[in-house]
Design an enzyme around this catalytic site. Structure first.
Site, PDB file in Angstrom:
ATOM      1  N   ASP A  34      13.052   2.149 -23.828  1.00 11.68           N
ATOM      2  CA  ASP A  34      11.768   2.679 -24.357  1.00 11.68           C
ATOM      3  C   ASP A  34      11.963   3.959 -25.165  1.00 11.68           C
ATOM      4  O   ASP A  34      11.464   4.078 -26.285  1.00 11.68           O
ATOM      5  CB  ASP A  34      10.700   2.834 -23.261  1.00 11.68           C
ATOM      6  CG  ASP A  34      11.080   3.691 -22.067  1.00 11.68           C
ATOM      7  OD1 ASP A  34      12.239   4.139 -21.995  1.00 11.68           O
ATOM      8  OD2 ASP A  34      10.200   3.906 -21.201  1.00 11.68           O
ATOM      9  N   GLY A 120      11.533   2.759  -7.686  1.00 14.28           N
ATOM     10  CA  GLY A 120      11.642   2.355  -9.091  1.00 14.28           C
ATOM     11  C   GLY A 120      10.429   1.554  -9.543  1.00 14.28           C
ATOM     12  O   GLY A 120      10.474   0.829 -10.535  1.00 14.28           O
ATOM     13  N   SER A 122       7.448   3.048 -10.131  1.00 16.42           N
ATOM     14  CA  SER A 122       6.583   3.964 -10.882  1.00 16.42           C
ATOM     15  C   SER A 122       5.328   4.397 -10.156  1.00 16.42           C
ATOM     16  O   SER A 122       4.221   4.311 -10.697  1.00 16.42           O
ATOM     17  CB  SER A 122       6.195   3.343 -12.224  1.00 16.42           C
ATOM     18  OG  SER A 122       7.302   3.264 -13.006  1.00 16.42           O
ATOM     19  N   SER A 123       5.498   4.867  -8.951  1.00 15.67           N
ATOM     20  CA  SER A 123       4.340   5.407  -8.242  1.00 15.67           C
ATOM     21  C   SER A 123       3.767   6.608  -9.000  1.00 15.67           C
ATOM     22  O   SER A 123       2.554   6.808  -9.025  1.00 15.67           O
ATOM     23  CB  SER A 123       4.730   5.814  -6.823  1.00 15.67           C
ATOM     24  OG  SER A 123       5.873   6.638  -6.856  1.00 15.67           O
ATOM     25  N   SER A 124       4.621   7.383  -9.657  1.00 19.71           N
ATOM     26  CA  SER A 124       4.095   8.564 -10.351  1.00 19.71           C
ATOM     27  C   SER A 124       3.263   8.145 -11.566  1.00 19.71           C
ATOM     28  O   SER A 124       2.200   8.722 -11.823  1.00 19.71           O
ATOM     29  CB  SER A 124       5.216   9.527 -10.744  1.00 19.71           C
ATOM     30  OG  SER A 124       6.116   8.920 -11.615  1.00 19.71           O
ATOM     31  N   GLU A 157       4.746  13.995 -17.303  1.00 17.32           N
ATOM     32  CA  GLU A 157       6.136  13.949 -16.815  1.00 17.32           C
ATOM     33  C   GLU A 157       6.997  14.959 -17.569  1.00 17.32           C
ATOM     34  O   GLU A 157       7.787  15.687 -16.974  1.00 17.32           O
ATOM     35  CB  GLU A 157       6.739  12.555 -17.006  1.00 17.32           C
ATOM     36  CG  GLU A 157       6.065  11.447 -16.222  1.00 17.32           C
ATOM     37  CD  GLU A 157       6.526  11.357 -14.768  1.00 17.32           C
ATOM     38  OE1 GLU A 157       7.468  12.063 -14.382  1.00 17.32           O
ATOM     39  OE2 GLU A 157       5.900  10.571 -14.020  1.00 17.32           O
ATOM     40  N   ASP A 169       6.356   3.060 -18.299  1.00 19.03           N
ATOM     41  CA  ASP A 169       5.679   3.011 -17.000  1.00 19.03           C
ATOM     42  C   ASP A 169       4.181   3.248 -17.145  1.00 19.03           C
ATOM     43  O   ASP A 169       3.359   2.532 -16.571  1.00 19.03           O
ATOM     44  CB  ASP A 169       6.262   4.069 -16.051  1.00 19.03           C
ATOM     45  CG  ASP A 169       7.758   3.921 -15.877  1.00 19.03           C
ATOM     46  OD1 ASP A 169       8.293   2.876 -16.279  1.00 19.03           O
ATOM     47  OD2 ASP A 169       8.383   4.855 -15.348  1.00 19.03           O
ATOM     48  N   TYR A 219      19.014  11.146 -15.549  1.00 21.80           N
ATOM     49  CA  TYR A 219      18.127  10.407 -16.464  1.00 21.80           C
ATOM     50  C   TYR A 219      18.029  11.143 -17.798  1.00 21.80           C
ATOM     51  O   TYR A 219      18.215  10.542 -18.861  1.00 21.80           O
ATOM     52  CB  TYR A 219      16.731  10.256 -15.839  1.00 21.80           C
ATOM     53  CG  TYR A 219      15.754   9.508 -16.726  1.00 21.80           C
ATOM     54  CD1 TYR A 219      15.587   8.136 -16.603  1.00 21.80           C
ATOM     55  CD2 TYR A 219      15.028  10.169 -17.712  1.00 21.80           C
ATOM     56  CE1 TYR A 219      14.702   7.446 -17.416  1.00 21.80           C
ATOM     57  CE2 TYR A 219      14.148   9.490 -18.536  1.00 21.80           C
ATOM     58  CZ  TYR A 219      13.980   8.137 -18.384  1.00 21.80           C
ATOM     59  OH  TYR A 219      13.119   7.451 -19.195  1.00 21.80           O
TER      60      TYR A 219
HETATM   61  C1  GLA Z   1      11.911   5.306 -15.847  1.00 23.37           C
HETATM   62  C2  GLA Z   1      11.153   5.927 -17.019  1.00 23.37           C
HETATM   63  C3  GLA Z   1      10.815   4.887 -18.096  1.00 23.37           C
HETATM   64  C4  GLA Z   1      12.045   4.058 -18.487  1.00 23.37           C
HETATM   65  C5  GLA Z   1      12.772   3.559 -17.245  1.00 23.37           C
HETATM   66  C6  GLA Z   1      14.065   2.880 -17.582  1.00 23.37           C
HETATM   67  O1  GLA Z   1      11.089   4.422 -15.141  1.00 23.37           O
HETATM   68  O2  GLA Z   1       9.958   6.538 -16.581  1.00 23.37           O
HETATM   69  O3  GLA Z   1      10.239   5.506 -19.208  1.00 23.37           O
HETATM   70  O4  GLA Z   1      12.887   4.799 -19.312  1.00 23.37           O
HETATM   71  O5  GLA Z   1      13.043   4.612 -16.328  1.00 23.37           O
HETATM   72  O6  GLA Z   1      13.836   1.731 -18.313  1.00 23.37           O
END
Ligand code: GLA
Length: 376
Positions: A34, A120, A122-124, A157, A169, A219
């Site tokens: 992304d 992984g 995406s709770s946030s 974020e 996310d 990251y």
């Molecule tokens: C996290 C980030 C996303 C994306 C993924 C990996 O979830 O929030 O934007 O980069 O990692 O695909």
């Protein structure tokens, strides 16, 4: 969850509450693409953050998290940032809305959720999207468009939580639609809903319960590697690069950066291959691409870990069609495309073998693709 929220709300606050919810997400393929202008292929799931929110007529936000059992109160000026991390997500959404010319006034809120933390999923982003959607509905007559709501979460974020994430996310959490995955082109922001109903297969998440911490984490370093290579190649993002360009510049980039960029270039093509394969009902190709993504994330992008590699190996041994680490990495879960007749045996084997090696069973969830942010 609705009753619990409303009853907790009325114990604490006098205002009138409205319920909002937004979902966690899965991503079938297209990881770390992304922020490189590439493609992603996520969908919202049936696990969400839900909030009861009421205007309180002041300039203060008062919010209680049921799951963390913590309360925070803050104003809406930049200097009012709360110290608790969970509250910063909500504060960030308020500030990012205001910075964009939107209105946010004082409110009371109680929230809870069932998106597993650190898995992984995406709770946030679910929390951000829930409040961004609510602020739009309560104070802005829903005039802020949905992409902007996703960007409000993403900027939260970046500016309040220290994670330089992409848009996937928050996009998935805001735009999610029942039974559909979405292929998003992160360069043009065009997207397409893909009805997702793999006959004879189930998508299964196996959560290692190994937690990752993205703040101050590798990251952001991965993103920097990609940006360095893009600059060396003279392109805006790696979306505009191919392997021939990368190979021609091999001696101008570090070996590590080369590997990172190779993964991203290959991954963006895999998203398109998977979409085509899905249209043909060719699940074997979908699955092989998922395994290839896992290898790339493990060996080239180096965002996997021992536990997730182990789960991936078990899936392969059990004859699971496709399996890979999902999300940002550094822990979390694998996503698995499993033939229905193998489903129970795979889960039993994964639980048993993982527990024997790591001392705890992974959590397992069947994925149900659901709606994104909404008023309940
Ligand atoms: C996290 C980030 C996303 C994306 C993924 C990996 O979830 O929030 O934007 O980069 O990692 O695909």
């Amino acid at each position: 969850m609705k009753e619990k929220l409303l009853s907790e709300f009325s114990k604490r606050f006098q205002s009138e509450a409205v319920l909002y919810a937004s979902a966690g997400r899965i991503n079938l393929i297209g990881e770390h693409t992304d922020y490189n202008g590439g493609f992603v292929f996520p969908g919202a799931i049936d696990k969400c953050i839900m909030a009861a929110i009421g205007q309180n007529g002041t300039d203060k936000v008062r919010v209680y998290s049921i799951d963390i059992d913590d309360y925070a109160e803050f104003g809406l000026e930049e200097a009012d940032a709360p110290s608790a991390q969970w509250a910063r997500y909500i504060f960030g959404v308020c500030r990012e809305t205001i910075k964009r010319g939107g209105v946010v006034k004082g409110f009371d809120a109680v929230f809870a959720g069932n998106v597993p933390l650190g898995a992984g999923l995406s709770s946030s982003a679910a929390l951000e999207s829930c409040f961004a959607f609510a602020m739009n509905d309560m104070f802005n007559d829903n005039k802020i468009d949905k992409f902007e709501l996703a960007r409000i979460g993403q900027s939260t974020e970046h500016n309040y939580c220290g994670v330089n994430c992409g848009i996937m996310d928050q996009f998935a959490s805001v735009f999610g639609k029942k039974d559909c995955l979405m292929r998003l082109d992160c360069r043009s922001m065009e997207f397409e809903y893909f009805p997702f109903n793999p006959q004879g297969y189930t998508l299964v998440l196996v959560d290692s319960k190994v937690k990752h911490e993205l703040v101050d984490s590798p990251y952001n370093k991965r993103r920097e590697s990609c940006e360095r290579v893009a600059k060396t190649l003279g392109v805006e993002t790696l979306r505009d690069a191919d392997m021939a360009m990368l190979d021609a510049a091999k001696d101008k980039v570090s070996e590590e950066d080369y590997n990172r960029a190779k993964y991203v270039i290959e991954e963006k093509d895999r998203v398109l291959a998977v979409c085509d394969a899905l249209k043909r009902g060719d699940y074997d190709t979908v699955g092989e691409c998922m395994y290839a993504t896992h290898r790339g994330m493990s060996e080239l992008y180096e965002v996997s870990c021992e536990e997730l590699d182990f789960l991936n190996d078990i899936a392969r041994k059990c004859g699971v069609t496709g399996s890979r680490i999902m999300g940002g990495g550094f822990g979390g879960c694998t996503i698995n495309l499993v033939k229905n007749e193998l489903h129970d045996e795979f889960i039993a084997t994964a639980k048993k073998e993982f527990a024997a090696k790591y001392g705890h069973e992974p959590m397992v969830y069947d994925v149900i693709i659901s709606d994104g942010a909404h008023k309940c």
